[in-house]
Write an enzyme that holds these catalytic residues in place. Sequence first.
Site, PDB file in Angstrom:
ATOM      1  N   LYS A  52       0.822  -1.224  -0.147  1.00 22.95           N
ATOM      2  CA  LYS A  52       0.007  -0.039   0.079  1.00 22.95           C
ATOM      3  C   LYS A  52       0.909   1.298  -0.154  1.00 22.95           C
ATOM      4  CE  LYS A  52      -1.728   1.675   4.126  1.00 22.95           C
ATOM      5  NZ  LYS A  52      -1.345   3.116   4.277  1.00 22.95           N
ATOM      6  N   ARG A  77      -8.397  -0.524   4.719  1.00 24.04           N
ATOM      7  CA  ARG A  77      -7.534   0.410   3.905  1.00 24.04           C
ATOM      8  C   ARG A  77      -6.426  -0.357   3.752  1.00 24.04           C
ATOM      9  NH1 ARG A  77      -5.742   4.200   7.938  1.00 24.04           N
ATOM     10  NH2 ARG A  77      -4.390   4.686   6.571  1.00 24.04           N
ATOM     11  N   ASP A  88       4.830   0.492  11.968  1.00 22.57           N
ATOM     12  CA  ASP A  88       3.572  -0.182  11.276  1.00 22.57           C
ATOM     13  C   ASP A  88       3.634  -1.636  11.986  1.00 22.57           C
ATOM     14  OD1 ASP A  88       2.797   2.059  10.213  1.00 22.57           O
ATOM     15  OD2 ASP A  88       3.203   1.448   8.043  1.00 22.57           O
ATOM     16  N   ILE A 114       8.135   6.780  16.530  1.00 19.72           N
ATOM     17  CA  ILE A 114       7.859   7.303  15.491  1.00 19.72           C
ATOM     18  C   ILE A 114       6.676   8.331  15.694  1.00 19.72           C
ATOM     19  CG2 ILE A 114       7.337   7.277  12.882  1.00 19.72           C
ATOM     20  CD1 ILE A 114      10.284   6.110  13.473  1.00 19.72           C
ATOM     21  N   CYS A 160      -5.005  12.635  12.924  1.00 23.64           N
ATOM     22  CA  CYS A 160      -5.574  11.550  12.622  1.00 23.64           C
ATOM     23  C   CYS A 160      -5.425  10.515  13.581  1.00 23.64           C
ATOM     24  CB  CYS A 160      -4.792  10.736  11.269  1.00 23.64           C
ATOM     25  SG  CYS A 160      -3.234  10.151  11.593  1.00 23.64           S
ATOM     26  N   PRO A 182       1.750  16.423  11.399  1.00 21.65           N
ATOM     27  CA  PRO A 182       2.150  17.658  10.878  1.00 21.65           C
ATOM     28  C   PRO A 182       2.895  17.663   9.315  1.00 21.65           C
ATOM     29  CG  PRO A 182       3.496  17.140  12.555  1.00 21.65           C
ATOM     30  CD  PRO A 182       2.436  16.063  12.414  1.00 21.65           C
ATOM     31  N   ILE A 183       3.031  18.630   8.528  1.00 18.58           N
ATOM     32  CA  ILE A 183       3.469  18.588   6.998  1.00 18.58           C
ATOM     33  C   ILE A 183       4.499  19.734   7.214  1.00 18.58           C
ATOM     34  CG2 ILE A 183       1.784  17.194   6.028  1.00 18.58           C
ATOM     35  CD1 ILE A 183       0.726  19.854   4.731  1.00 18.58           C
ATOM     36  N   ASP A 184       5.195  20.096   8.314  1.00 14.92           N
ATOM     37  CA  ASP A 184       6.008  21.298   8.068  1.00 14.92           C
ATOM     38  C   ASP A 184       7.311  20.711   7.259  1.00 14.92           C
ATOM     39  OD1 ASP A 184       6.294  19.431  10.479  1.00 14.92           O
ATOM     40  OD2 ASP A 184       8.091  20.662  11.086  1.00 14.92           O
ATOM     41  N   ARG A 239      -5.562  10.249   4.544  1.00 10.39           N
ATOM     42  CA  ARG A 239      -4.767  11.317   5.206  1.00 10.39           C
ATOM     43  C   ARG A 239      -3.347  11.497   4.229  1.00 10.39           C
ATOM     44  NH1 ARG A 239      -7.303  14.490   8.053  1.00 10.39           N
ATOM     45  NH2 ARG A 239      -8.749  13.907   9.308  1.00 10.39           N
TER      46      ARG A 239
HETATM   47  C1  UD1 Z   1       4.375   6.868   6.164  1.00 10.93           C
HETATM   48  C2  UD1 Z   1       3.825   5.582   6.209  1.00 10.93           C
HETATM   49  C3  UD1 Z   1       3.141   5.164   7.496  1.00 10.93           C
HETATM   50  C4  UD1 Z   1       4.192   4.810   8.464  1.00 10.93           C
HETATM   51  C5  UD1 Z   1       4.922   5.871   8.246  1.00 10.93           C
HETATM   52  C6  UD1 Z   1       6.407   5.756   9.430  1.00 10.93           C
HETATM   53  C7  UD1 Z   1       2.436   5.815   4.208  1.00 10.93           C
HETATM   54  C8  UD1 Z   1       1.131   6.246   3.106  1.00 10.93           C
HETATM   55  N1  UD1 Z   1       2.424   5.968   5.350  1.00 10.93           N
HETATM   56  O1  UD1 Z   1       3.699   7.753   7.020  1.00 10.93           O
HETATM   57  O2  UD1 Z   1       2.365   3.911   7.460  1.00 10.93           O
HETATM   58  O3  UD1 Z   1       3.920   4.619   9.767  1.00 10.93           O
HETATM   59  O4  UD1 Z   1       5.628   6.520   7.217  1.00 10.93           O
HETATM   60  O5  UD1 Z   1       7.285   4.682   8.818  1.00 10.93           O
HETATM   61  O6  UD1 Z   1       3.542   5.704   3.455  1.00 10.93           O
HETATM   62  N2  UD1 Z   1       6.493  14.456  10.771  1.00 10.93           N
HETATM   63  C9  UD1 Z   1       6.737  15.759  11.104  1.00 10.93           C
HETATM   64  N3  UD1 Z   1       6.429  16.686   9.958  1.00 10.93           N
HETATM   65  C10 UD1 Z   1       6.537  16.534   8.816  1.00 10.93           C
HETATM   66  C11 UD1 Z   1       6.333  14.952   8.450  1.00 10.93           C
HETATM   67  C12 UD1 Z   1       6.483  14.052   9.462  1.00 10.93           C
HETATM   68  O7  UD1 Z   1       7.172  16.053  12.427  1.00 10.93           O
HETATM   69  O8  UD1 Z   1       6.352  17.248   7.984  1.00 10.93           O
HETATM   70  C13 UD1 Z   1       6.537  13.540  11.895  1.00 10.93           C
HETATM   71  C14 UD1 Z   1       5.340  12.719  12.048  1.00 10.93           C
HETATM   72  O9  UD1 Z   1       4.297  13.487  12.727  1.00 10.93           O
HETATM   73  C15 UD1 Z   1       5.598  11.319  12.389  1.00 10.93           C
HETATM   74  C16 UD1 Z   1       7.158  11.261  12.035  1.00 10.93           C
HETATM   75  O10 UD1 Z   1       7.556  12.500  11.591  1.00 10.93           O
HETATM   76  O11 UD1 Z   1       5.743  11.668  13.784  1.00 10.93           O
HETATM   77  C17 UD1 Z   1       7.081  10.181  10.667  1.00 10.93           C
HETATM   78  O12 UD1 Z   1       6.155  10.576  10.002  1.00 10.93           O
HETATM   79  P1  UD1 Z   1       6.557  10.157   8.245  1.00 10.93           P
HETATM   80  O13 UD1 Z   1       7.702   9.447   8.021  1.00 10.93           O
HETATM   81  O14 UD1 Z   1       6.302  11.414   7.446  1.00 10.93           O
HETATM   82  O15 UD1 Z   1       5.332   9.321   8.030  1.00 10.93           O
HETATM   83  P2  UD1 Z   1       4.163   9.400   6.766  1.00 10.93           P
HETATM   84  O16 UD1 Z   1       4.663   9.801   5.841  1.00 10.93           O
HETATM   85  O17 UD1 Z   1       3.120  10.255   7.306  1.00 10.93           O
END
Ligand code: UD1
Length: 420
Positions: free
Chosen positions: A22, A400, A308, A330, A116, A122-124, A92
């Site tokens: 996925k 999902r 995961d 994480i 979620c 966050p997407i900063d 999401r």
């Molecule tokens: C992806 C996976 C998810 C997996 C995760 C970690 C997909 C669709 N989802 O999620 O199943 O659990 O990787 O392996 O591929 N963060 C920030 N700012 C940001 C981006 C992330 O603070 O801009 C933080 C998040 O809140 C989290 C951590 O970084 O605590 C990891 O997030 P990230 O690696 O981005 O995971 P996803 O891409 O959301």
Amino acid sequence: MSNYFIEGGHRIGGELAVHGAKNAALPILAATLLCENSILHNCPSLSDVEAACHILEYLGCDTSRQGDTVSVRWNGAQIHHNIPDSLMREMRSSVVFLGAILSRWGEARVSFPGGCELGPRPIDIHLAALRKLGVWIEEDHGYLNCRVPDGRMQGCELILPFPSVGATENILLAACLAKGETVVRNAAREPEISDLAGFLNACGAKIEIRPDSTIVIEGVDSLARQVEYTVIPDRIAAATYLCAAAITQGELTVTHCEPAHLAAILPHFEEMGCRVITEEDKIHLQGPGQLLPVRSVRTMPYPGFPTDAQSPLMAVSTIAQGTSIFIENIFENRYKHVSELMRMGASIKVEGRVAIVEGVPALHSATLQCTDLRGGAAISIAALAAQGVSEITDIKHIQRGYENFDKNLSRLGAKITRSR
Ligand code: UD1
């Protein structure tokens, strides 16, 4: 809404071909926006994948599925550069479309992903990287208005504060068509990142993933109009079914998988007393008569233990003989399944990022609610070993990420039914 009913105490055994990943399929589907005509094999049939196809259709693509092959073809009929809030909310992780839309059209409007099940999302890191690539971004009442002033992003050096999977994917999608070279340091190294790079390179992008967490992207002027690609196997689905076998003293061979992608997970099964044999694309696991605890499972970015797989493995540890320790590094809010496992008689104490599981001799059935995708898988695994019939609600979360979850388990020996 349908529920699962699982009668515990039946061994999981036999052979199962794992479906496509996925988390690789979703960013690759976003990447198909950069190519006129894509054919994706091993693309799992999941509600999140359907949601990604709905977004592609809204953006002007025709999508169709035959078996595990999904075709995406640009039809040019409708031109939107935005994703409506309703589609963003279906999934999401749809924020990964942002990089692709900006690469293709130089402008985008998407709703800001809120929190979620796993806590704030966050997407900063995504936004800071896009800004450095030359994107102008304005936050407007829950929406992000994004524009690339001269139509094409400019390559640059990016040092990520954390190796975010989604941010690294957005950067690959944005930078592959940017002017010049982009160097990403402290990039995520998950196999799903390599798969996205593999797809984009198959389209003519120039992406090099180096062993030291650096990714070098040489921007190209355009990508191929046609591509055919096979998505990697789902390492988390493979781990989940192995957990189901481990907790039921079963003997399972997972086929069509990539054992190297589970390198951080398999030693924990051995620690718990399972016999594990790997072949080129197969993992064979035999569960022990009595499970042993895991000393400490620390979730980490790849190649560390994946967050995961934390909840499915925790489910197995609930009936191990002794104390297991989990440390979630994480996501902030990834212990929601704990209260459901405790309803079944598990003994678990959570303190911040640490969960301490005292193994109990047996679990009992209960009515359980799926809290999130992997949490839902975890409580189903526990129910497979519990005495009595458990009812599992909110199974939409499981759908999902797991194709034919109930049918697969049933074929492997579980007593699982689904209400209409
Ligand atoms: C992806 C996976 C998810 C997996 C995760 C970690 C997909 C669709 N989802 O999620 O199943 O659990 O990787 O392996 O591929 N963060 C920030 N700012 C940001 C981006 C992330 O603070 O801009 C933080 C998040 O809140 C989290 C951590 O970084 O605590 C990891 O997030 P990230 O690696 O981005 O995971 P996803 O891409 O959301």
